[in-house]
Each structure stands twice: as structure tokens, then as C-alpha cells.
Design an enzyme around this catalytic site. Structure first.
Site, PDB file in Angstrom:
ATOM      1  N   ASP A 192      -2.131   4.389  -7.666  1.00  0.00           N
ATOM      2  CA  ASP A 192      -3.135   4.154  -6.634  1.00  0.00           C
ATOM      3  C   ASP A 192      -2.891   5.133  -5.486  1.00  0.00           C
ATOM      4  O   ASP A 192      -1.790   5.178  -4.929  1.00  0.00           O
ATOM      5  CB  ASP A 192      -3.006   2.700  -6.152  1.00  0.00           C
ATOM      6  CG  ASP A 192      -4.039   2.320  -5.119  1.00  0.00           C
ATOM      7  OD1 ASP A 192      -4.755   3.211  -4.622  1.00  0.00           O
ATOM      8  OD2 ASP A 192      -4.131   1.134  -4.800  1.00  0.00           O
TER       9      ASP A 192
ATOM     10  N   ARG B 176       5.693   1.620  -0.221  1.00  0.00           N
ATOM     11  CA  ARG B 176       4.774   2.486   0.508  1.00  0.00           C
ATOM     12  C   ARG B 176       5.517   3.033   1.723  1.00  0.00           C
ATOM     13  O   ARG B 176       5.424   2.488   2.835  1.00  0.00           O
ATOM     14  CB  ARG B 176       3.517   1.711   0.933  1.00  0.00           C
ATOM     15  CG  ARG B 176       2.706   1.190  -0.262  1.00  0.00           C
ATOM     16  CD  ARG B 176       1.479   0.409   0.173  1.00  0.00           C
ATOM     17  NE  ARG B 176       0.750  -0.106  -0.985  1.00  0.00           N
ATOM     18  CZ  ARG B 176      -0.325  -0.904  -0.891  1.00  0.00           C
ATOM     19  NH1 ARG B 176      -0.778  -1.264   0.318  1.00  0.00           N
ATOM     20  NH2 ARG B 176      -0.933  -1.331  -1.979  1.00  0.00           N
TER      21      ARG B 176
ATOM     22  N   GLN C  33       2.238  -8.091  -4.454  1.00  0.00           N
ATOM     23  CA  GLN C  33       0.859  -8.546  -4.623  1.00  0.00           C
ATOM     24  C   GLN C  33       0.677  -9.293  -5.941  1.00  0.00           C
ATOM     25  O   GLN C  33       1.377  -9.037  -6.918  1.00  0.00           O
ATOM     26  CB  GLN C  33      -0.114  -7.350  -4.644  1.00  0.00           C
ATOM     27  CG  GLN C  33      -0.306  -6.645  -3.337  1.00  0.00           C
ATOM     28  CD  GLN C  33      -1.379  -5.569  -3.407  1.00  0.00           C
ATOM     29  OE1 GLN C  33      -1.827  -5.082  -2.393  1.00  0.00           O
ATOM     30  NE2 GLN C  33      -1.803  -5.180  -4.590  1.00  0.00           N
TER      31      GLN C  33
ATOM     32  N   SER D 261      -7.802  -7.073  -0.919  1.00  0.00           N
ATOM     33  CA  SER D 261      -8.768  -5.987  -1.094  1.00  0.00           C
ATOM     34  C   SER D 261      -9.182  -6.002  -2.556  1.00  0.00           C
ATOM     35  O   SER D 261      -8.329  -6.130  -3.443  1.00  0.00           O
ATOM     36  CB  SER D 261      -8.133  -4.643  -0.728  1.00  0.00           C
ATOM     37  OG  SER D 261      -9.032  -3.580  -0.950  1.00  0.00           O
TER      38      SER D 261
END
Length: 334
Positions: A46, A100, A115, A251
């Protein structure tokens, strides 16, 4: 203090187990294993907003090919739908862990990301705003029910969510609050309604700016929907009474088809990416149509237990001075 943290850990486990059971049932999801790393140069990882650096390293046993730690599994999951022969109406659920390193520290941001990453196989005719919103309502129902269950077990975690979630396009939100920034608009709408799904995120709005950034190759943010706006994706936001601000929990979106992929790559001046492995699979009709997203595990736990810092529900790396400052005010990070 140790026993207090242990009780918090038990509460975190209770929240995660409760939410997982509800989500699997609501979306007909099958739990599967997922990777921490994928090969670099395949287009599978991603890209988030397209500027964040992944953690990468060479693999000695594979002729020094490089691997990258995932940011999320948005594109990997779509490939997995094909490999597992998932039928329309079925989906998969993964317990995703990511790094990240370019994430800015804040009470709601960490370099460590956890997640519930899910992906659902759909028919081509389901590529509509109505279907997107139906799915949003199912997920929000699980969020609402989880808060009710958690509040009944932990009285200090008072339930605050409304029964229904309000939906609004990013363009409508801009028109409603034209003088506010995107984040200020989210705060205003969430304070008014308590829970909001903002859809159409990624493309430029009438003010020439996107509501928020999105990569070009997973969510479809360029297709015109039946409401006259662009975008078949969005964010689930709630009003956080502890932080007194909007709080993003998820999201999600209907994924790009061939036309949306090429359109969005062109908009982002990234047409060279169409030659990557994932993109070629999509352009060659080798991948199923799907809808999917990520739901923050730490965010859900933080919200359900009414805690003020994400470090209270996950173990990560923090500024030592900030840890001391928080501890002096009674906020003990894990």
C-alpha cells in the site's frame, strides 16, 4: 501500577475479541493468515499517500531481492481473494501488523499500525454508492454494538455513539463549511452528528484540493457515483469525547476497476506503475471486483475504553520525555 496495566490489557483483549466476532458475522468474513513483508517492486504494498517510505531490506536467500514491511494489505488482499477462490458475497479478514516510519507522533498516531484488514468479493453491478453505504452501515452496526457491550462490562467506558451513522460526501462537507480546513470540517460534522461516513476522498474537490490523500491503485475515488459526486470510498469518523475531536476508525472503499486504475494513475502522473505485477493482473482481468478496508484495532480499543493516548493500548516506541510527561499526568503507556 502493574496490576492496573494488566487489567487494561484484559480489557483490550475483550474489545478485540468482541469486535472480531461481530465483524466476521456482519460481513461474512473468513479469517486468514497475512504477511508482514512483501517483495519490493511488485506494486503490492500500500503506497498510502504515495510519499511515505516503507521499511525495506535485502533478502540474502533470494539473490538479494528487497522486501518491504507492509503499510497495509489493500492490494495483497485482492490477490488473495483470487488465490482462495472467494465467491461474491464472501470475504476475508486478516490481523494486519504494519510499520509506518514516516507517521507523525500524536495521541492517535504511532509508527506501529494494527488493523482488521478485510476484503469482500462483489459482483460488478455492486460498484455503486448504495452498496458502499450498505456495507458502511453493517460495519458501523458492529462498532455501535461493541461499544454497548463494552460499556455494560466496564461502566467507566460510557457509550456515546448514536444509533445511526450520518453520510455526507467530501464535496458536500466542503460546501457546508467552506471556510474550514478538511480536519476542521471533520471536527464540526462529527461534533454535530456523533458518527459520520465521509465519502469521495482522494480526488480534487471544487476548491482544487482533495479532502485527504489516497493512493491511485486501490480505492476508487474518481468514478462518478449516483449522487452526482466522485468517489466510491471514504472514512468512518466518530466524535471522541475524551479528545474532543473527530476520530477516524476506518478507511474503506470499492476497489478500482481497470478504467478507474488508469484514470487515477494518469491523474497522479504515475502511469509507469501499470507495468507492475499487481497492476498487470488487474488490467488483464485476473482479479475479482472487491470492496475492502482497514479498521484500526488500537483506535477501536482506545475509543471503546475511553483512553486519551494510543500508547495506552499498544506497545510502540515513544519520545522518552513525552512518556515522562504523560506519566506525571497519570497516563501510563504500555
Amino acid at each position: 501500577m502493574g496490576r492496573h496495566i494488566l487489567k487494561r490489557e484484559q480489557a483490550i483483549t475483550f474489545v478485540k475479541e468482541t469486535f472480531t466476532v461481530g465483524l466476521k458475522k456482519a460481513l461474512n468474513l473468513i479469517p486468514i493468515s497475512s504477511p508482514l513483508v512483501v517483495l519490493d517492486g511488485t506494486g503490492i504494498n500500500d503506497d498510502l499517500n504515495g510519499i511515505e517510505r516503507p521499511v525495506s531490506f535485502p533478502i540474502k536467500s533470494l539473490s538479494d531481492q528487497r522486501a518491504v514491511v507492509v503499510h497495509s494489505l489493500a492490494k495483497w488482499k485482492r490477490i488473495r481473494l483470487k488465490e482462495l477462490e472467494i465467491e461474491p458475497g464472501e470475504g476475508i479478514l486478516t490481523d494486519m501488523r504494519a510499520l509506518r516510519p514516516d507517521e507523525d507522533y500524536s495521541p492517535i498516531h504511532s509508527i506501529y499500525v494494527d488493523q482488521w484488514d478485510w476484503e469482500h468479493c462483489i459482483h460488478p453491478e455492486n460498484r455503486t454508492l448504495d452498496f458502499l453505504l450498505q456495507t458502511v452501515n453493517k460495519i458501523y452496526g458492529v462498532i455501535y454494538d461493541t461499544e454497548q457491550i463494552v460499556a455494560s462490562k466496564y461502566p467507566n467506558a460510557k457509550a456515546t455513539l448514536p444509533k445511526e451513522i450520518h453520510t455526507i460526501s467530501a464535496e458536500e462537507l466542503l460546501n457546508k463549511y467552506p471556510s474550514l480546513t478538511a480536519k476542521q470540517r471533520e471536527n464540526a460534522i462529527c461534533k454535530e452528528y456523533g458518527a459520520v461516513f465521509v465519502y469521495g476522498i482522494g480526488g480534487h474537490l471544487s476548491n482544487g484540493e482533495p479532502h485527504d490523500g489516497r493512493a491511485a491503485d486501490y480505492d476508487d475515488w474518481s468514478t462518478d457515483n449516483q449522487q452526482g459526486y466522485r468517489g466510491l470510498n471514504g472514512d468512518i469518523l466518530v466524535w471522541n469525547p475524551v479528545l474532543e475531536s473527530a476520530f477516524e476508525l476506518s478507511s474503506m472503499g470499492i476497489r478500482v476497476d481497470k478504467q478507474a486504475l488508469l484514470t487515477q494513475l494518469e491523474i497522479r502522473n504515475s502511469l509507469e506503475r501499470q507495468h507492475l505485477t499487481f497492476h498487470q493482473m488487474l488490467l488483464n482481468d485476473e482479479l475479482p471486483e472487491s470492496i475492502g478496508g482497514g479498521i484500526g484495532q488500537s483506535r477501536i480499543c482506545m475509543f471503546m475504553l475511553k483512553l486519551q493516548h494510543i500508547g495506552q493500548v499498544q506497545v510502540s516506541i515513544w519520545d522518552p520525555n513525552k512518556c515522562e510527561e504523560l506519566a506525571s499526568s497519570g497516563v501510563q503507556l504500555l
